[in-house]
Design an enzyme around this catalytic site. Structure first.
Site, PDB file in Angstrom:
ATOM      1  N   ASP A 289      51.637 -14.018   1.356  1.00 37.24           N
ATOM      2  CA  ASP A 289      51.461 -15.238   0.738  1.00 37.24           C
ATOM      3  C   ASP A 289      50.780 -15.988   0.060  1.00 37.24           C
ATOM      4  OD1 ASP A 289      51.067 -18.095   2.066  1.00 37.24           O
ATOM      5  OD2 ASP A 289      49.072 -17.311   2.870  1.00 37.24           O
TER       6      ASP A 289
ATOM      7  N   VAL B  75      43.855 -22.856  -4.134  1.00 30.46           N
ATOM      8  CA  VAL B  75      43.246 -21.157  -3.537  1.00 30.46           C
ATOM      9  C   VAL B  75      44.755 -21.377  -1.831  1.00 30.46           C
ATOM     10  CG1 VAL B  75      42.637 -20.041  -1.803  1.00 30.46           C
ATOM     11  CG2 VAL B  75      41.343 -21.022  -3.692  1.00 30.46           C
ATOM     12  N   CYS B  76      44.877 -20.237  -1.889  1.00 30.36           N
ATOM     13  CA  CYS B  76      46.553 -20.088  -0.322  1.00 30.36           C
ATOM     14  C   CYS B  76      44.656 -19.096   0.561  1.00 30.36           C
ATOM     15  CB  CYS B  76      47.515 -19.304  -0.429  1.00 30.36           C
ATOM     16  SG  CYS B  76      48.895 -18.830   0.198  1.00 30.36           S
ATOM     17  N   LEU B  77      45.102 -20.049   1.154  1.00 32.84           N
ATOM     18  CA  LEU B  77      44.204 -18.323   2.702  1.00 32.84           C
ATOM     19  C   LEU B  77      44.101 -19.451   3.574  1.00 32.84           C
ATOM     20  CD1 LEU B  77      41.824 -17.161   3.282  1.00 32.84           C
ATOM     21  CD2 LEU B  77      40.315 -18.358   2.868  1.00 32.84           C
TER      22      LEU B  77
ATOM     23  N   ASN C  41      47.193 -14.885  -4.521  1.00 34.85           N
ATOM     24  CA  ASN C  41      46.717 -16.205  -4.055  1.00 34.85           C
ATOM     25  C   ASN C  41      45.961 -17.588  -4.087  1.00 34.85           C
ATOM     26  OD1 ASN C  41      45.501 -13.186  -2.286  1.00 34.85           O
ATOM     27  ND2 ASN C  41      47.573 -15.113  -1.540  1.00 34.85           N
TER      28      ASN C  41
END
Length: 178
Positions: free
Chosen positions: A133, A100-102, A93
């Protein structure tokens, strides 16, 4: 009397204006309750730039220290803050450049979300990386299909070694530094 009004008007225009983003970020930081595994660094007079240090106590990334910057734009809280990981790490992520993938920083962002919740969300990414994701598809594929390889790659990368021709930053810290 006219001269007094002009002076008052001049003084008002010279007084610094404080943005909604500044007020909200300062409030969120004042209300922040410490979370184990998260350390914050910021100047009290500049709540728009925060350094975040994540130190997971368990999971794949245990004994690592991961540094992030958090820049809060003037559009906050209507727009999410911007986070970047300063360490080059092997994580599904977080990409090689530190993005950052959040979900709460993107599609699920709401102005009511606090900085504390976002900090906790980033810690959660280290405790429970999400292969569904990804920003780093290679790491996500390893985690989903080859968990033993993923674990080995995380350990190698945290020790500053190469994983698939990519050298990573050493982020391991001793237990005494926890």
């Amino acid at each position: 009397m006219v001269r007094l009004r002009k002076l008052q008007k001049t003084q008002r225009s010279m007084s610094p204006t404080v943005s909604v983003a500044y007020i909200r970020s300062k409030k969120d930081l004042e209300e922040y309750e410490p979370i184990e595994g998260i350390k914050l660094n910021y100047e009290i007079n500049n709540p728009m730039h925060i350094e975040l240090i994540i130190r997971p106590k368990e999971g794949y990334y245990q004994n690592g220290e991961f540094k992030f910057t958090c820049d809060i734009t003037e559009e906050f809280p209507n727009k999410s803050p911007e986070f970047k990981c300063l360490n080059k790490i092997y994580h599904p992520n977080i990409d090689i450049e530190g993005h950052v993938c959040l979900n709460i920083l993107r599609n699920d962002w709401k102005p009511t979300l606090s900085l504390q919740l976002i900090f906790a969300g980033i810690l959660h990414l280290f405790l429970h990386p999400n292969p569904n994701d990804p920003l780093n598809k290679e790491a996500a594929n390893d985690l989903a299909k080859y968990p033993d390889d993923f674990k080995r790659h995380v350990i190698d990368s945290m020790n500053g070694r190469f994983v698939n021709r990519e050298r990573f930053d050493r982020v391991i810290i001793s237990n005494s530094n926890y």
